[in-house]
Design an enzyme around this catalytic site. Structure first.
Site, mmCIF file in Angstrom:
data_model
loop_
_atom_site.group_PDB
_atom_site.id
_atom_site.type_symbol
_atom_site.label_atom_id
_atom_site.label_comp_id
_atom_site.label_asym_id
_atom_site.label_seq_id
_atom_site.Cartn_x
_atom_site.Cartn_y
_atom_site.Cartn_z
ATOM 1 N N ASP A 61 0.872 -1.173 0.000
ATOM 2 C CA ASP A 61 0.000 0.000 0.000
ATOM 3 C C ASP A 61 0.906 1.220 0.000
ATOM 4 O OD1 ASP A 61 -1.739 2.066 0.386
ATOM 5 O OD2 ASP A 61 -2.718 1.232 2.164
ATOM 6 N N TYR A 152 -11.271 15.436 -8.734
ATOM 7 C CA TYR A 152 -10.163 14.903 -9.517
ATOM 8 C C TYR A 152 -9.268 16.016 -10.052
ATOM 9 C CZ TYR A 152 -7.874 12.141 -13.228
ATOM 10 O OH TYR A 152 -6.968 11.527 -14.049
#
Length: 267
Positions: A61, A152
């Site tokens: 991760d 975004y």
């Protein structure tokens, strides 16, 4: 492969564009490590890529800095070097600013910016030793504002700024940092991923690639080739398709005209 052959680390390499990038570097003679959070998906990708002993997988991760440092130790142990880091992890979005929440923006910032920051910091020493390159995958949304892309746009603008700062600060360490900013990329579920959005403020066109921009989808192989070009030729900032760089420059110089062009090129 000889130990002198270059090594690339591709985050988000278990699917989509990341997997195509890994294949492109394999075909160019690199040794490749692909990184993701799912061991099963990584193994499936490795089986499909069929890179033999030139391909390795690593479950990590990369939003966690400690795991990134462990990843750096792993690639150094396995390959003894690192020549290129491709930061390909990211999350896109659909929505309007009036409905954008702090939690959503934090998640997008973590997925698109923090992952790049942590992985780049952890790999810096190895890249310094090889005089290597970092290639960040940005977006046209990181160059201009656009309607209906939610948080975004904010996250990708942050990535654009981070990339330039890294490039300026790390040039004295002989580490090259590049940004590839593609428009919509062709994928099997294009136009369907956001079809079930929960906002009545979004038009149907917002679910289309690029939030409804009138730009043809790019083959992922074209984007992957640009990433390889940045790594091998030390290119700094590539916009795809290339002709849009002129429109971006015009928009930055003349904001009113830039807004008009953005509205003209979106539905």
């Amino acid at each position: 492969m000889p130990e002198t052959s270059p090594v690339v680390l591709v985050t988000g390499g278990s699917a989509g564009l990341g997997k195509i990038i890994a294949k492109t570097f394999l075909n160019a003679g690199y040794r490749v490590m692909i990184v993701g959070r799912s061991t099963e998906r990584l193994q499936n990708a490795a089986d499909e890529l069929d890179g033999g002993d030139r391909l390795a997988i690593a479950t990590c991760d990369v939003s966690e800095l400690a795991q990134c440092h462990e990843l750096a130790e792993q690639i150094n142990t396995q390959f003894g070097r690192l020549d290129t880091l491709v930061n390909c992890i990211g999350t896109s979005d659909r929505g309007v600013v009036t409905e954008l929440t702090a939690d959503r923006l934090k998640q997008l910032w973590q997925d698109n910016v923090l992952t790049t920051l942590h992985c780049s910091q952890a790999m810096l020493i190895l890249l310094e030793q090889s005089h290597g390159s970092i290639v960040n995958i940005g977006s046209l949304a990181g160059k201009v504002g656009a309607r209906y892309l939610g948080g975004y746009v904010t996250a990708k603008h942050a990535l654009t700024g981070l990339t330039q700062q890294m490039r300026l600060e790390w040039r004295d360490r002989d580490v090259h940092v590049a940004l590839v900013s593609p428009g919509p990329i062709r994928r099997p579920d294009a136009g369907q991923r956001y079809a079930q959005h929960n906002s009545e403020a979004l038009p149907e066109s917002a679910s289309a690639p690029g939030g409804g921009t009138k730009v043809k989808g790019l083959p992922p192989e074209t984007v992957a080739a640009a990433v390889l070009k940045c790594a091998q030729r030390k290119k700094t900032d590539l916009v795809l398709p290339g002709h849009l760089r002129c429109l971006i420059a015009i928009g930055n110089a003349f904001p009113r005209l830039g807004d008009w062009l953005l509205l003209k090129f979106s539905r």
